[in-house]
Scaffold this motif. Structure first.
Motif, short mmCIF file in Angstrom:
data_model
loop_
_atom_site.label_atom_id
_atom_site.label_comp_id
_atom_site.label_asym_id
_atom_site.label_seq_id
_atom_site.Cartn_x
_atom_site.Cartn_y
_atom_site.Cartn_z
N LEU A 172 -4.22 15.16 -7.17
CA LEU A 172 -5.32 15.56 -6.04
C LEU A 172 -5.19 17.19 -6.03
CD1 LEU A 172 -4.92 12.52 -3.51
CD2 LEU A 172 -7.01 13.27 -4.97
N ALA B 192 -5.78 5.85 -5.23
CA ALA B 192 -4.40 5.45 -4.73
C ALA B 192 -4.36 3.98 -4.42
CB ALA B 192 -3.95 6.32 -3.84
N GLN B 193 -5.41 3.27 -3.93
CA GLN B 193 -5.39 2.22 -3.09
C GLN B 193 -6.27 1.15 -4.20
OE1 GLN B 193 -3.20 1.16 -1.11
NE2 GLN B 193 -2.51 2.96 -0.38
N PRO C 161 -1.60 7.05 -8.63
CA PRO C 161 -0.35 6.83 -8.60
C PRO C 161 0.03 5.94 -9.49
CG PRO C 161 -0.86 5.73 -6.72
CD PRO C 161 -2.43 6.27 -7.57
N ALA D 100 0.70 -1.18 -0.03
CA ALA D 100 0.16 0.05 -0.17
C ALA D 100 0.76 1.12 -0.02
CB ALA D 100 -0.98 0.12 1.31
N ASN E 97 -6.15 3.60 2.70
CA ASN E 97 -4.83 3.06 2.69
C ASN E 97 -4.77 2.60 4.13
OD1 ASN E 97 -4.97 5.69 3.82
ND2 ASN E 97 -2.86 5.71 4.00
N ASP F 18 -10.21 9.71 -5.43
CA ASP F 18 -8.45 9.20 -5.07
C ASP F 18 -8.54 7.79 -5.27
OD1 ASP F 18 -6.12 8.49 -3.89
OD2 ASP F 18 -6.54 9.45 -1.99
N ALA G 272 -2.99 13.56 1.61
CA ALA G 272 -2.84 14.14 0.28
C ALA G 272 -4.12 14.75 -0.21
CB ALA G 272 -2.61 13.02 -0.84
N HIS H 153 -6.70 10.52 3.18
CA HIS H 153 -5.32 10.79 3.21
C HIS H 153 -5.03 12.41 3.37
CE1 HIS H 153 -0.99 10.31 1.64
NE2 HIS H 153 -1.11 8.98 2.16
N HIS I 86 2.96 3.98 -8.96
CA HIS I 86 3.90 3.20 -8.48
C HIS I 86 3.25 2.18 -7.32
CE1 HIS I 86 3.99 5.32 -4.26
NE2 HIS I 86 3.29 6.10 -4.98
N LYS I 87 1.83 2.32 -7.27
CA LYS I 87 1.34 1.21 -6.21
C LYS I 87 0.68 0.08 -7.02
CE LYS I 87 0.20 4.94 -2.79
NZ LYS I 87 0.93 4.73 -1.74
N GLY J 231 2.41 11.97 -9.19
CA GLY J 231 1.81 10.86 -8.58
C GLY J 231 0.37 11.37 -7.96
N ALA J 232 -0.36 10.43 -7.32
CA ALA J 232 -1.65 10.70 -6.68
C ALA J 232 -1.63 12.17 -6.26
CB ALA J 232 -2.31 9.83 -6.06
N THR J 233 -0.67 12.55 -5.15
CA THR J 233 -0.89 13.53 -4.56
C THR J 233 -0.93 14.93 -5.35
OG1 THR J 233 0.86 12.67 -3.08
CG2 THR J 233 0.42 15.26 -2.76
C1 PLP Z 1 -5.28 6.73 -0.23
C2 PLP Z 1 -4.13 7.72 -0.68
N1 PLP Z 1 -4.27 8.70 -1.45
C3 PLP Z 1 -3.26 9.46 -1.76
C4 PLP Z 1 -1.75 8.84 -1.63
C5 PLP Z 1 -0.75 9.68 -2.13
O1 PLP Z 1 -0.13 8.94 -3.14
P1 PLP Z 1 1.55 9.42 -3.74
O2 PLP Z 1 2.22 9.55 -2.43
O3 PLP Z 1 1.65 8.24 -4.70
O4 PLP Z 1 1.40 10.81 -4.42
C6 PLP Z 1 -1.61 7.63 -0.95
C7 PLP Z 1 -0.23 7.12 -0.66
O5 PLP Z 1 -0.42 6.19 0.26
C8 PLP Z 1 -2.85 6.87 -0.35
O6 PLP Z 1 -2.76 5.76 0.15
#
Ligand code: PLP
Length: 382
Positions: A79, A176-177, A197, A9, A149, A174, A102, A100, A199-200, A74-76
Motif C-alpha cells: 500500500l 488484506a481481509q 498480506p 483477521a 477488518n 487493499d 496502513a 485501515h 499471513h492472513k 506485507g500488505a502495508t
Molecule cells: C484492512 C487491512 N489493511 C491492511 C492491513 C495491513 O496488513 P499487514 O499488517 O499484514 O501489512 C491490515 C492488517 O490487519 C488490514 O486489516
C-alpha cells in the motif's frame, strides 16, 4: 483450558500442514538467495520464487505477466509503495470511510496531497451515491479496503473499478481481509493494483506479501527503496523492469517457501470452499448472538456481503474487560479495541470505545463458535 483462536483477521492460525516444513527445508537444505549466484540451489530458490508469483497471479486472475507480481513484506508495504510512490503535491486521492491505518497513515504523511473519504453507513458499506461527486480532474488514485477488518463488510469493488475507469484514475484494492477468504478477480474489478498480506487468509507466515500491479501504474511509480537487485549490476541506477525495480535487497526466502506451501493448500481447497466454511460458521455465530440482548452486532447479517470478521459491542460494559474474561475464563482469543482503523469505528459509531472482534479461519469448527456464543451469553448476562 484449551484455547480457541478467533483472531484470524490479525493473522491466521494454525497454518496448513506443510508450511513450517517448507520453511525449515529452505533454511536447513537450500539456504541460497535468488538472482545472484547460479549454482543449483540458488536456481531452485529462483524457481520457487517464480512459482510463487505464478500461483498468486492465477489466484487473483491477474492479466499481466508474473513479473508484475511484486513480493513485499506485507500488505502495508504494498500500500505504501503505491500511495507514496505515486502521489505528488497537487494530486487528489479518494478513500473510503472504512480504511485501515496502513492506508490512512501514509496518506496523512504526504504533504500537499488532498484526499476525500466516501462516507460509509453504520454497517460499513460505501454510500455509492456520494461516489461520482468526489472525483476531480486531479484525482490520481482511489484506495479501497475490499473488506473491513473491523466488521467484515465487503465493498462493491466492481462498481468502484468502473467509476475509476470512467474518470481515468488508478484503483488500488487493499485485499488484506479478502485474499484467501473471498474471490478477487483483478481484471473483472478493473484494478490497477492489489495489495495482499501472506499471513492472513493466504495462510502463510508473516513478513511476506505481494503487490500485483498493471504496467501503466508501475511506470508511474517512484520506487520507495533502492538497492541491489542482482540484475543490471554494471549500473548504479535501478533497472527499469519489474519485479526488480520494486524489489531491492535480499528477499524473505523462508517466507517465500512458506507462502508457496500455504498457497498449495489454498488452491487445493479453493477459495470458494474456504469461504463457504467460514460463512457457515459466521451465520451460526450471528444466529447464536441474535437473542442475546446484552450483545450488539456491529455490521451486517447479510452473508453475501461479508466475510467472517465479526465485531460486537456489549453496551453498558467495558469491552476490554469482557475480552480479557473471554480469554481468562473461556480460553477464547479475540482482539478488542480500534483494530488500527479509527476511521472505520467512526463510520460504525463505535469510536472511541471500540469493539470485540471475533475472526474465523479455515481451522475453526462449529464447537469453537458455540463456545464463543456461550461465553458471550455468560459474560453479557453476568
Ligand atoms: C484492512 C487491512 N489493511 C491492511 C492491513 C495491513 O496488513 P499487514 O499488517 O499484514 O501489512 C491490515 C492488517 O490487519 C488490514 O486489516
Amino acid at each position: 483450558m484449551q484455547s480457541i483462536y478467533l483472531d484470524n483477521a490479525a493473522t491466521s492460525f494454525p497454518k496448513p500442514a506443510g508450511v513450517s516444513d517448507s520453511m525449515k527445508r529452505y533454511l536447513d537444505c537450500v539456504g541460497a538467495t535468488i538472482n545472484r549466484s547460479v549454482y543449483g540451489r540458488a536456481q531452485e530458490a529462483g524457481l520457487e520464487t517464480l512459482a510463487l508469483r505464478e500461483v498468486l497471479a492465477r489466484l487473483f486472475h491477474f492479466p499481466e505477466p508474473a513479473t508484475h507480481v511484486v513480493l513485499t513484506p506485507g500488505a502495508t508495504f504494498g500500500l505504501n509503495l503505491v500511495i507514496k510512490g505515486l502521489l505528488r503535491p497537487g494530486d487528489h486521492c479518494i478513500v473510503s470511510g472504512m480504511e485501515h491505518n496502513a492506508v490512512m497513515r501514509p496518506l496523512q504523511q504526504l504533504g500537499g496531497v488532498e484526499f476525500d473519504r466516501i462516507p460509509c453507513d453504520s454497517e460499513g458499506f460505501l454510500q455509492h451515491g456520494a461516489l461520482e461527486g468526489l472525483f476531480r480532474p486531479n484525482t490520481r488514485l482511489f484506495v479501497l479496503a475490499h473488506a473491513s477488518n473491523v466488521c467484515g463488510s465487503v465493498q462493491d469493488a466492481a462498481a468502484v473499478g468502473a467509476a475509476c475507469a470512467r474518470h481515468g484514475c488508478f484503483f488500488l484494492l487493499d485485499g488484506a481481509q479478502t485474499a484467501g477468504h473471498y474471490p478477487i478477480d483483478f481484471a473483472a474489478l478493473r484494478l490497477s493494483a492489489l495489495a495482499v498480506p501472506g499471513h492472513k487468509g493466504l495462510l502463510g507466515p508473516s513478513g511476506i506479501g505481494a503487490l500485483l500491479l498493471t504496467d501503466e501504474l508501475a511506470a508511474s511509480l517512484t520506487p520507495l527503496v533502492a538497492g541491489g537487485t542482482g540484475s543490471a549490476s554494471d549500473s548504479e541506477l535501478l533497472p527499469p523492469y519489474l519485479p526488480d525495480r520494486l524489489e531491492s535487497g535480499t528477499p524473505n526466502l523462508p517466507g517465500i517457501y512458506g507462502l508457496r506451501a500455504a498457497l498449495a493448500f489454498v488452491e487445493q481447497q479453493g477459495v470458494e470452499r474456504l469461504r463457504r466454511h467460514e460463512l457457515a460458521l459466521c451465520e451460526r455465530f450471528l444466529d447464536g448472538i441474535a437473542p442475546l440482548s446484552g450483545v450488539r452486532l456491529c455490521g451486517t447479517r447479510e452473508p453475501g456481503r461479508r466475510v467472517g470478521v465479526i465485531s460486537v459491542d456489549l453496551p453498558g460494559r467495558d469491552n476490554a474487560e469482557a475480552a480479557f474474561r473471554l480469554e481468562q475464563e473461556f480460553g477464547i482469543l479475540t482482539r478488542c479495541g480500534l483494530h488500527c482503523a479509527p476511521a472505520a469505528h467512526r463510520s460504525l459509531g463505535t469510536f472511541p470505545q471500540g469493539t470485540i472482534r471475533f475472526s474465523l479461519g479455515f481451522a475453526n469448527t462449529e464447537q469453537d463458535v458455540d463456545a464463543a456464543v456461550a461465553a458471550l451469553r455468560a459474560i453479557s448476562a453476568g
